[in-house]
Design an enzyme around this catalytic site. Sequence first.
Site, mmCIF file in Angstrom:
data_model
loop_
_atom_site.group_PDB
_atom_site.id
_atom_site.type_symbol
_atom_site.label_atom_id
_atom_site.label_comp_id
_atom_site.label_asym_id
_atom_site.label_seq_id
_atom_site.Cartn_x
_atom_site.Cartn_y
_atom_site.Cartn_z
ATOM 1 N N CYS A 164 3.231 8.656 1.174
ATOM 2 C CA CYS A 164 3.520 7.814 1.990
ATOM 3 C C CYS A 164 4.075 6.467 1.526
ATOM 4 O O CYS A 164 3.145 5.666 1.100
ATOM 5 C CB CYS A 164 2.676 7.730 3.062
ATOM 6 S SG CYS A 164 2.801 6.710 4.631
ATOM 7 N N GLU A 190 0.814 -1.165 -0.061
ATOM 8 C CA GLU A 190 -0.027 0.105 0.094
ATOM 9 C C GLU A 190 0.757 1.266 -0.137
ATOM 10 O O GLU A 190 1.757 1.158 0.698
ATOM 11 C CB GLU A 190 -0.924 0.009 1.248
ATOM 12 C CG GLU A 190 -1.976 -1.130 1.181
ATOM 13 C CD GLU A 190 -2.895 -1.082 2.379
ATOM 14 O OE1 GLU A 190 -4.115 -0.855 2.421
ATOM 15 O OE2 GLU A 190 -2.424 -1.154 3.553
ATOM 16 N N CYS A 198 -0.108 -0.903 15.941
ATOM 17 C CA CYS A 198 0.083 -0.633 14.537
ATOM 18 C C CYS A 198 -0.770 -1.713 13.921
ATOM 19 O O CYS A 198 -0.641 -3.076 14.311
ATOM 20 C CB CYS A 198 1.234 -0.509 14.254
ATOM 21 S SG CYS A 198 1.630 -0.293 12.420
ATOM 22 N N SER A 233 10.933 7.592 8.733
ATOM 23 C CA SER A 233 10.272 7.329 10.239
ATOM 24 C C SER A 233 10.899 6.114 10.597
ATOM 25 O O SER A 233 10.770 4.953 10.028
ATOM 26 C CB SER A 233 8.804 7.471 9.927
ATOM 27 O OG SER A 233 8.331 7.191 11.583
ATOM 28 N N CYS A 249 6.123 -6.289 8.588
ATOM 29 C CA CYS A 249 6.770 -5.417 9.350
ATOM 30 C C CYS A 249 7.232 -6.430 10.563
ATOM 31 O O CYS A 249 6.489 -7.198 10.834
ATOM 32 C CB CYS A 249 6.229 -4.448 9.980
ATOM 33 S SG CYS A 249 7.202 -3.112 10.842
ATOM 34 N N CYS A 289 -2.718 7.051 9.805
ATOM 35 C CA CYS A 289 -1.368 6.430 10.391
ATOM 36 C C CYS A 289 -1.877 5.177 11.109
ATOM 37 O O CYS A 289 -2.607 5.076 11.687
ATOM 38 C CB CYS A 289 -0.822 7.328 11.427
ATOM 39 S SG CYS A 289 0.096 8.591 10.769
ATOM 40 N N GLY A 319 6.147 -1.238 7.249
ATOM 41 C CA GLY A 319 7.731 -1.609 7.210
ATOM 42 C C GLY A 319 8.381 -0.739 8.092
ATOM 43 O O GLY A 319 7.966 0.420 8.533
ATOM 44 N N GLU A 320 9.563 -1.068 8.623
ATOM 45 C CA GLU A 320 10.621 -0.457 9.226
ATOM 46 C C GLU A 320 11.516 0.067 8.214
ATOM 47 O O GLU A 320 12.621 -0.695 7.840
ATOM 48 C CB GLU A 320 11.074 -1.217 10.564
ATOM 49 C CG GLU A 320 12.359 -0.681 11.129
ATOM 50 C CD GLU A 320 12.238 0.888 11.412
ATOM 51 O OE1 GLU A 320 11.170 1.351 12.111
ATOM 52 O OE2 GLU A 320 13.048 1.778 11.217
ATOM 53 N N SER A 337 9.738 7.531 16.185
ATOM 54 C CA SER A 337 8.440 6.916 16.728
ATOM 55 C C SER A 337 8.654 6.995 18.113
ATOM 56 O O SER A 337 9.296 5.786 18.559
ATOM 57 C CB SER A 337 7.912 5.970 16.176
ATOM 58 O OG SER A 337 7.647 6.122 14.642
ATOM 59 N N LEU A 338 8.721 7.825 19.082
ATOM 60 C CA LEU A 338 8.903 7.772 20.460
ATOM 61 C C LEU A 338 7.614 7.418 21.404
ATOM 62 O O LEU A 338 7.633 6.246 22.151
ATOM 63 C CB LEU A 338 9.407 9.233 20.814
ATOM 64 C CG LEU A 338 9.837 9.274 22.237
ATOM 65 C CD1 LEU A 338 11.297 8.550 22.324
ATOM 66 C CD2 LEU A 338 10.230 10.568 22.560
ATOM 67 N N HIS A 339 6.531 7.862 21.144
ATOM 68 C CA HIS A 339 5.335 7.524 21.884
ATOM 69 C C HIS A 339 4.978 7.378 23.292
ATOM 70 O O HIS A 339 4.094 7.067 23.705
ATOM 71 C CB HIS A 339 4.786 6.327 21.429
ATOM 72 C CG HIS A 339 4.671 6.207 19.789
ATOM 73 N ND1 HIS A 339 4.173 7.203 18.957
ATOM 74 C CD2 HIS A 339 4.990 5.404 18.790
ATOM 75 C CE1 HIS A 339 4.296 7.161 17.756
ATOM 76 N NE2 HIS A 339 4.652 5.868 17.592
ATOM 77 N N ASN A 347 -4.795 5.947 16.176
ATOM 78 C CA ASN A 347 -5.843 5.321 15.322
ATOM 79 C C ASN A 347 -6.241 3.951 16.129
ATOM 80 O O ASN A 347 -5.503 3.136 16.069
ATOM 81 C CB ASN A 347 -5.761 5.197 13.886
ATOM 82 C CG ASN A 347 -5.866 6.425 13.335
ATOM 83 O OD1 ASN A 347 -7.008 7.299 13.410
ATOM 84 N ND2 ASN A 347 -4.883 7.149 12.664
ATOM 85 N N CYS A 382 4.670 -3.121 16.975
ATOM 86 C CA CYS A 382 4.326 -2.206 17.739
ATOM 87 C C CYS A 382 2.733 -2.561 18.121
ATOM 88 O O CYS A 382 2.005 -2.808 17.069
ATOM 89 C CB CYS A 382 4.352 -0.638 17.115
ATOM 90 S SG CYS A 382 6.018 -0.343 16.599
HETATM 91 N N1 SAH Z 1 8.338 1.550 11.081
HETATM 92 C C1 SAH Z 1 8.401 2.980 10.990
HETATM 93 C C2 SAH Z 1 7.428 3.855 10.078
HETATM 94 C C3 SAH Z 1 6.186 3.235 9.876
HETATM 95 S S1 SAH Z 1 4.900 3.977 11.002
HETATM 96 C C4 SAH Z 1 8.000 3.786 12.545
HETATM 97 O O1 SAH Z 1 7.892 2.844 13.429
HETATM 98 O O2 SAH Z 1 8.251 4.888 12.527
HETATM 99 C C5 SAH Z 1 4.536 5.338 10.683
HETATM 100 C C6 SAH Z 1 4.116 6.180 11.863
HETATM 101 O O3 SAH Z 1 2.674 6.086 12.489
HETATM 102 C C7 SAH Z 1 4.881 5.707 13.176
HETATM 103 O O4 SAH Z 1 5.199 6.988 14.078
HETATM 104 C C8 SAH Z 1 3.888 4.980 13.836
HETATM 105 O O5 SAH Z 1 4.220 4.777 15.094
HETATM 106 C C9 SAH Z 1 2.637 5.570 13.631
HETATM 107 N N2 SAH Z 1 1.516 4.702 13.873
HETATM 108 C C10 SAH Z 1 1.490 3.582 13.650
HETATM 109 N N3 SAH Z 1 0.352 2.937 14.206
HETATM 110 C C11 SAH Z 1 -0.312 4.046 14.614
HETATM 111 C C12 SAH Z 1 -1.877 4.120 14.989
HETATM 112 N N4 SAH Z 1 -2.575 3.173 15.129
HETATM 113 N N5 SAH Z 1 -2.103 5.242 15.154
HETATM 114 C C13 SAH Z 1 -1.224 6.461 15.238
HETATM 115 N N6 SAH Z 1 -0.059 6.264 14.588
HETATM 116 C C14 SAH Z 1 0.268 4.982 14.344
#
Ligand code: SAH
Length: 340
Positions: free
Chosen positions: A103, A90, A117, A189, A110, A331, A157-158, A212-214, A288, A114
Site C-alpha cells: 500500500c 508511510e 481519515c 483508489s 492530502c 485503512c 494522498g489522493e 471511495s464511495l462511502h 476505523n 475526508c
Molecule cells: N485518497 C484515496 C486513497 C487513500 S485512502 C481515496 O480516497 O480513495 C484508501 C481507502 O481507505 C479509501 O477508500 C478511504 O476512503 C479509506 N479510508 C480512509 N480512512 C478510513 C477509515 N478511518 N476507516 C476505513 N477506511 C478509511
Amino acid sequence: MKNIKDYNIEELKQEFVELGEKPYRAEQVFKWIYQDNVTSFDEMTNLSLDLREKLKQNYSLCIYKILRKQVASDGTMKYLFDVLDGNAIETVLMKYHHGYSLCVSSQIGCKMGCKFCASTGIAFIRNLTSGEIVEELLAVQRDENIKISNVVFMGIGEPLDNYDNVVNAIRIMNNQKGINIGARHISISTSGLVPNIYKLADENIQCTLSISLHATTDEKRSKMMPVNNRYNIEELIKACKDYINKTNRRISFEYALAKDNNDNLEDAKGLVKLLKGMICHVNLIPINKIENGEFDKSSNENILKFRDYLNDHGIVATVRRELGSDIDAACGQLRRKNLG
Ligand code: SAH
C-alpha cells in the site's frame, strides 16, 4: 540532483542520448535499478567506469532510509521512510495467500479532507515524484528480500490529484524489463476526482480503479467527503460507467461502514439502486475510528447484514479483512509523522 527513478524507460533512453550515450545503456541501467535493486552506481559493473562516474554526477538513486518499521501481530509491516528532504512517508506491506501486496503513498499529506481519515488535518506538503513512489516498493523489496506482486495506491494522498507522477510510476512498475508487475495487479483508489477518471480511462493502462464511495446520497457523502461538493454522486457514477465502457475493467467501490450513519438497510438499498447493471465489486470496510473522529465502527452484525443484502440483490460484496490495526496500519490510519 535528478532522481534517476523518475524516468520511465523511454524517458531514460532520451536522457542517455542527451548524455551522449547509446540508448541500450539505459536498458542496462533500468535492469540494475529495477531487477537487481542496487543501491549504488558502482554496482553496475557492465558499465564503463566513465559512465558510472557521469551517472553519479548527474543523478541520485534516491535510496530511502527506514526511520521506523513496525510489525503487526498478523505480519503486516508499516514502514516510515525518510524521503530525503526532511519529510517522511508511510508504506504498508501485507502478506496474503497469493503474495505480497504493498500500500503506497502518493503525496506528503492530502488535500481531500475526508472526515473519517487520519490524513485529514495534517497540512498538505507536496506531491511525491514517480521515482519517490517507485522507491517505496524497491526499499521494501530490499529490506525484506521479497518480490511484491500487488500494489495499491491507498496510502496517504489522493493519487488522481498527483496524476502525472502516479501514472508514470505505474508505467515504471509495469515495465517488463524492470519491476514487471502487471497493471491488473495495480489499483488506484480515488475519492472521486471526476475529470481525472475520464483521463485515466483514455490512458490505456489496465490497472484497477477503486472508488471511495462511502454513501449513496449527496447529503451524506458531502458530510463525509468534501470532494462530493465539487463532483457529486451522479457525475461520479457517470464517469465510472465511462471507465467501464472504455476499459472493460470492473470497478471496485469502497464503502466504509460507520455506525448509524451509512450502515442501515436504506443505505444498502440505495447502493443496489446506484450500482445496478455496472460491472463492479463492493469492498466493505469496517470504518476505523480516528482520534476525535465523529464516525464509529458498525457492529459486525450490521456489516454482515449489509453485505448479505448486496449479495442477495446482485451486487458482489466482500468485507475487507482488517490487517495491521494494532500498529495503526489499517485503512485510514496512516498519517505523516514528524521527524525526530
Ligand atoms: N485518497 C484515496 C486513497 C487513500 S485512502 C481515496 O480516497 O480513495 C484508501 C481507502 O481507505 C479509501 O477508500 C478511504 O476512503 C479509506 N479510508 C480512509 N480512512 C478510513 C477509515 N478511518 N476507516 C476505513 N477506511 C478509511
